[in-house]
Design an enzyme around this catalytic site. Sequence first.
Site, mmCIF file in Angstrom:
data_model
loop_
_atom_site.group_PDB
_atom_site.id
_atom_site.type_symbol
_atom_site.label_atom_id
_atom_site.label_comp_id
_atom_site.label_asym_id
_atom_site.label_seq_id
_atom_site.Cartn_x
_atom_site.Cartn_y
_atom_site.Cartn_z
ATOM 1 N N GLU A 1 2.304 -1.966 -0.671
ATOM 2 C CA GLU A 1 3.360 -2.809 -1.232
ATOM 3 C C GLU A 1 3.953 -3.662 -0.120
ATOM 4 O OE1 GLU A 1 6.640 -0.470 -2.660
ATOM 5 O OE2 GLU A 1 6.809 0.515 -0.730
ATOM 6 N N HIS B 1 8.488 5.003 -0.716
ATOM 7 C CA HIS B 1 8.654 3.636 -1.216
ATOM 8 C C HIS B 1 9.499 2.833 -0.231
ATOM 9 C CE1 HIS B 1 9.945 0.266 -3.719
ATOM 10 N NE2 HIS B 1 8.895 0.528 -4.481
#
Length: 251
Positions: free
Chosen positions: A167, A95
């Site tokens: 993302e 992430h």
Amino acid sequence: MRRPLVAGNWKMHGTHSSVADLIKGLRQLALPSGVDVAVMPPCLFISQVVQGLAGKAIGVGAQNSAVEPMQGALTGEIAPSQLADAGCGMVLVGHSERRLILGESDEVVSRKFAAAQSCGLVPVLCVGETRAEREAGKTLEVVARQLGSVIDELGVGAFARAVVAYEPVWAIGTGLTASPAQAQEVHAAIRAQLAAENAEVAKGVRLLYGGSVKAASAAELFGMPDIDGGLVGGASLNADEFGAICRAAGS
């Protein structure tokens, strides 16, 4: 036909009490039958969520796991084998907050991906560019490097049992969202990079969009041909909003 997936990343949010309230809200949701749904609470609450959602068609995942698959002397880390034992089915890998704030390198991300997969977890590989990289026209280059590091280390076949989440870092927690066309361009490039190695793997892998996903924008994003669902941040802390996003994926 790829089955849509909506995964809620709760990040570093929650108390025992607030998680109990969120579980109650999630249990009351009417979810579309054709969509896979999962939530990723902080490690502290995984057992509470697994037990609280028992019998509900919502999977539970983790936000991070160790570079080593099995338990041992690695203070402060959680082994993927421990996550599997606790009832997790998937785990976020790489992430952007961990890459940027905690300095996780592509090499570390690849090791975490492999360790998670070896324990039966589905790794959700997160890739994406910063605002500066997008403004410099380097979006596809950055994403290709992040994806390529795992392909080079583990082979494209590893993605037959994985998920990729795009993302854009500039859209996370900012309220900004990539336009459907911007997101689709990157998703198409990711699938093309995988297809250059193995067309069947590329055809089957689910690609999620993550970056301030809201119910209002979800349907248009999920309508793009290479967007197979969403990695939802803040909106997943509201059961009704999260449910609306899940229904958008089913439409």
